[in-house]
Design a protein around this motif. Structure first.
Motif, PDB file in Angstrom:
ATOM      1  N   SER A 135      36.045  -7.534   5.865  1.00 48.43           N
ATOM      2  CA  SER A 135      34.938  -7.060   5.028  1.00 48.43           C
ATOM      3  C   SER A 135      33.894  -6.336   5.871  1.00 48.43           C
ATOM      4  N   ARG A 136      33.539  -6.902   7.020  1.00 44.99           N
ATOM      5  CA  ARG A 136      32.547  -6.245   7.895  1.00 44.99           C
ATOM      6  C   ARG A 136      33.083  -4.940   8.453  1.00 44.99           C
ATOM      7  N   ILE A 137      34.376  -4.934   8.801  1.00 41.95           N
ATOM      8  CA  ILE A 137      34.989  -3.717   9.337  1.00 41.95           C
ATOM      9  C   ILE A 137      34.929  -2.590   8.311  1.00 41.95           C
ATOM     10  N   ASN A 138      35.398  -2.872   7.098  1.00 44.22           N
ATOM     11  CA  ASN A 138      35.497  -1.825   6.076  1.00 44.22           C
ATOM     12  C   ASN A 138      34.147  -1.408   5.511  1.00 44.22           C
ATOM     13  N   THR A 139      33.227  -2.362   5.425  1.00 42.19           N
ATOM     14  CA  THR A 139      31.941  -2.077   4.791  1.00 42.19           C
ATOM     15  C   THR A 139      30.930  -1.483   5.762  1.00 42.19           C
ATOM     16  N   HIS A 140      30.954  -1.925   7.010  1.00 44.39           N
ATOM     17  CA  HIS A 140      29.896  -1.531   7.933  1.00 44.39           C
ATOM     18  C   HIS A 140      30.395  -0.859   9.219  1.00 44.39           C
ATOM     19  N   ILE A 141      31.367  -1.471   9.893  1.00 45.74           N
ATOM     20  CA  ILE A 141      31.757  -0.981  11.222  1.00 45.74           C
ATOM     21  C   ILE A 141      32.448   0.377  11.145  1.00 45.74           C
ATOM     22  N   LYS A 142      33.458   0.509  10.295  1.00 40.99           N
ATOM     23  CA  LYS A 142      34.171   1.782  10.197  1.00 40.99           C
ATOM     24  C   LYS A 142      33.284   2.932   9.721  1.00 40.99           C
ATOM     25  N   PRO A 143      32.460   2.730   8.671  1.00 41.09           N
ATOM     26  CA  PRO A 143      31.622   3.852   8.232  1.00 41.09           C
ATOM     27  C   PRO A 143      30.684   4.376   9.323  1.00 41.09           C
ATOM     28  N   ILE A 144      30.262   3.511  10.235  1.00 39.98           N
ATOM     29  CA  ILE A 144      29.302   3.943  11.260  1.00 39.98           C
ATOM     30  C   ILE A 144      30.004   4.374  12.552  1.00 39.98           C
ATOM     31  N   LEU A 145      30.973   3.595  13.018  1.00 37.98           N
ATOM     32  CA  LEU A 145      31.573   3.847  14.332  1.00 37.98           C
ATOM     33  C   LEU A 145      33.072   4.089  14.302  1.00 37.98           C
ATOM     34  N   GLY A 146      33.682   4.074  13.142  1.00 37.78           N
ATOM     35  CA  GLY A 146      35.135   4.147  13.062  1.00 37.78           C
ATOM     36  C   GLY A 146      35.747   5.358  13.735  1.00 37.78           C
ATOM     37  N   HIS A 147      35.056   6.499  13.726  1.00 42.17           N
ATOM     38  CA  HIS A 147      35.608   7.731  14.282  1.00 42.17           C
ATOM     39  C   HIS A 147      35.424   7.838  15.793  1.00 42.17           C
ATOM     40  N   ARG A 148      34.639   6.949  16.380  1.00 41.86           N
ATOM     41  CA  ARG A 148      34.323   7.036  17.803  1.00 41.86           C
ATOM     42  C   ARG A 148      35.469   6.515  18.666  1.00 41.86           C
ATOM     43  N   MET A 149      35.645   7.089  19.861  1.00 45.60           N
ATOM     44  CA  MET A 149      36.617   6.571  20.814  1.00 45.60           C
ATOM     45  C   MET A 149      36.092   5.243  21.351  1.00 45.60           C
ATOM     46  N   ALA A 150      36.917   4.203  21.255  1.00 44.73           N
ATOM     47  CA  ALA A 150      36.453   2.866  21.626  1.00 44.73           C
ATOM     48  C   ALA A 150      36.004   2.794  23.082  1.00 44.73           C
ATOM     49  N   LYS A 151      36.763   3.413  23.970  1.00 45.69           N
ATOM     50  CA  LYS A 151      36.448   3.292  25.395  1.00 45.69           C
ATOM     51  C   LYS A 151      35.160   4.017  25.777  1.00 45.69           C
ATOM     52  N   ARG A 152      34.669   4.889  24.892  1.00 38.64           N
ATOM     53  CA  ARG A 152      33.460   5.643  25.191  1.00 38.64           C
ATOM     54  C   ARG A 152      32.217   5.082  24.511  1.00 38.64           C
ATOM     55  N   LEU A 153      32.381   3.966  23.819  1.00 40.17           N
ATOM     56  CA  LEU A 153      31.211   3.344  23.204  1.00 40.17           C
ATOM     57  C   LEU A 153      30.252   2.862  24.282  1.00 40.17           C
ATOM     58  N   THR A 154      28.976   2.826  23.927  1.00 37.80           N
ATOM     59  CA  THR A 154      27.961   2.299  24.836  1.00 37.80           C
ATOM     60  C   THR A 154      27.222   1.157  24.152  1.00 37.80           C
ATOM     61  N   ILE A 155      26.477   0.429  24.941  1.00 36.13           N
ATOM     62  CA  ILE A 155      25.654  -0.645  24.381  1.00 36.13           C
ATOM     63  C   ILE A 155      24.696  -0.083  23.345  1.00 36.13           C
ATOM     64  N   ALA A 156      24.134   1.075  23.644  1.00 37.08           N
ATOM     65  CA  ALA A 156      23.198   1.700  22.709  1.00 37.08           C
ATOM     66  C   ALA A 156      23.866   2.008  21.374  1.00 37.08           C
ATOM     67  N   ASP A 157      25.149   2.423  21.415  1.00 34.54           N
ATOM     68  CA  ASP A 157      25.870   2.746  20.174  1.00 34.54           C
ATOM     69  C   ASP A 157      25.991   1.534  19.257  1.00 34.54           C
ATOM     70  N   VAL A 158      26.425   0.410  19.825  1.00 33.08           N
ATOM     71  CA  VAL A 158      26.664  -0.756  18.972  1.00 33.08           C
ATOM     72  C   VAL A 158      25.349  -1.401  18.540  1.00 33.08           C
ATOM     73  N   GLU A 159      24.328  -1.331  19.369  1.00 31.90           N
ATOM     74  CA  GLU A 159      23.032  -1.867  18.959  1.00 31.90           C
ATOM     75  C   GLU A 159      22.407  -0.989  17.871  1.00 31.90           C
ATOM     76  N   GLN A 160      22.690   0.335  17.925  1.00 34.93           N
ATOM     77  CA  GLN A 160      22.212   1.211  16.849  1.00 34.93           C
ATOM     78  C   GLN A 160      22.958   0.917  15.551  1.00 34.93           C
ATOM     79  N   MET A 161      24.282   0.625  15.656  1.00 34.68           N
ATOM     80  CA  MET A 161      25.029   0.216  14.471  1.00 34.68           C
ATOM     81  C   MET A 161      24.392  -1.022  13.848  1.00 34.68           C
ATOM     82  N   GLN A 162      24.035  -1.973  14.689  1.00 37.04           N
ATOM     83  CA  GLN A 162      23.394  -3.192  14.211  1.00 37.04           C
ATOM     84  C   GLN A 162      22.092  -2.878  13.484  1.00 37.04           C
TER      85      GLN A 162
END
Length: 426
Positions: A135-162
């Motif tokens: 539910s969290r993946i489909n509702t929140h994580i994918k819409p915000i970060l789903g298209h991003r390359m996982a290995k290139r994520l930064t702390i700032a990216d995931v904290e901004q998603m939050q």
């Protein structure tokens, strides 16, 4: 090691020992095999040594998704690449390292449901936890970060998603289906970050990414809910339940609410309770699975009265059966909100009843250790590990349940019409 020509008959017949995986190697193509897991999952594999002499093993595909003939053709291709000095496993690794967040999330859900990813206490992740993750993946994580390359994520990216989830940027309008509206908020945002961090950790452990790219990201601090019903509110709550009973409220929903108030059980524990788990003569319910694994939980006489009074539907194993199917009744939260509205109680949820049970137990003088055992928190008391529940714990549960039942009854009594003196004399 067992060998046989891999064909449909031999693949169907091959099964591993109950406690470990096994491989059936093809008798014609060296390095071509079928791996079978205790769960029944079967996967075609190729094993070889690369040019450096390092043993490698790659998956060709799951049996059922590809046929034995297709797997045989793939094995020839991969082994041909090895003969030419290539390393198919390294190529797969390089391709996987470029996976997007959406692809890694999909991989996680498939592998976790197959029991290939271990969670708490090195056990397969529970279906209920995976449902929340999905539910969290489909509702929140994918819409915000789903298209991003996982290995290139930064702390700032995931904290901004939050922060985006907290601020409701992934909120959706209620659809035609039943259920709540995804609205975000601090609690949901923090749990989304936690889920994504765990998924990335599993991906690193399994070699899909070389490093955890966002280790160290900070989760939002969540104020722990401590709302409980006061003595006066419990009396008002009892009066409102009695009012609801007289005015057509669903009796199954009211029974669930009353059971939660009298036991301190978690909502899903009560709603999904099965008749076979209830041992009235012993005064306990044997839950095969809870938030903190299998537990034996004491239940007081007042709560047992409610449980045992529920009508049984043939073919439905639940104490509180759905009226429209073979499942458990699920609409208690809506009933609880209506009862609270009639009682003038604000800011309460069904979980408030659990806090209330623990609080009443504390007021009756029971220790924190006893209360934790009563509520089924992570094992703090050896009595949780035995079918025979300690008599002191039974006493604590009964006294707490009796006190709450007394307050509810006091409220219900207040709703009864006062008889006139003339009526009494007649």
């Amino acid at each position: 090691m067992p060998t046989a020509k891999l064909n449909k008959r031999n693949v169907d017949a091959f099964a591993p020992p109950k406690d470990k995986q096994a491989v059936l190697w093809d008798s014609e193509i060296r390095g071509f095999g079928l791996r079978a897991l205790p769960s029944g999952l079967k996967t075609f594999i190729v094993q070889y040594r690369n040019i450096e002499g390092i043993k490698r093993r790659i998956n060709l595909g799951r049996y059922g998704v590809i046929t034995t003939e297709q797997a045989r053709d793939l094995a020839k291709i991969k082994l041909g690449e090895v003969a030419g000095g290539q390393d198919p496993a390294e190529a797969i690794h390089q391709a996987r390292s470029g996976m997007t967040v959406a692809e890694i999330c999909d991989w996680y859900l498939v592998e976790a449901r197959a029991g290939n990813i271990l969670g708490r206490k090195n056990r397969p992740i529970k279906a209920s936890s995976l449902a929340m993750d999905e539910s969290r993946i489909n509702t929140h994580i994918k819409p915000i970060l789903g298209h991003r390359m996982a290995k290139r994520l930064t702390i700032a990216d995931v904290e901004q998603m939050q922060a985006d989830v907290r601020d409701g940027k992934t909120a959706k309008a209620r659809g035609k289906s039943r259920g709540g509206r995804p609205a975000g908020g601090p609690g949901v945002a923090s749990r989304c970050l936690g889920s994504l961090q765990a998924i990335l950790g599993h991906a690193k452990h399994k070699g899909l990414i070389a490093e955890h790219p966002t280790r160290g990201a900070k989760k939002l601090a969540i104020n722990k809910k401590t709302r409980r019903l006061s003595t006066a509110e419990l009396v008002a709550f009892g009066k409102a339940i009695a009012y609801a009973e007289r005015n057509g409220e669903n009796p199954t929903a009211l029974a669930v609410v009353r059971t939660l108030a009298l036991t301190g059980y978690r909502r899903e524990e009560a709603q999904s309770m099965k008749r076979a788990w209830v041992h009235a003569e012993g005064g306990f319910v044997s839950f095969p699975d809870t938030k903190t694994d299998a537990q034996v939980r004491s239940i007081g006489p007042e709560a047992l009265k409610v449980v045992l009074a529920q009508p049984e539907i043939v073919g439905n194993p639940y104490v509180f059966p759905s009226m429209t199917g073979a499942g458990a009744y699920q609409a208690a939260p809506a009933c609880f909100r209506r009862v609270c509205q009639w009682a003038g109680i604000e800011g309460a949820t069904l979980h408030t009843l659990r806090h209330t049970f623990g609080s009443i137990a504390g007021e009756l003088g029971f220790t924190e250790l006893t209360i934790r055992a009563m509520l089924g928190h992570a094992s703090q008391n050896v009595t949780q590990d035995y079918i025979h529940i300690d008599e002191a714990l039974k006493l604590a549960v009964r006294k707490t349940s009796d006190e709450i039942a007394r307050l509810l009854a006091e409220g219900a009594e207040a709703l009864r019409p006062v008889r006139s003196h003339a009526a009494v004399e007649n």
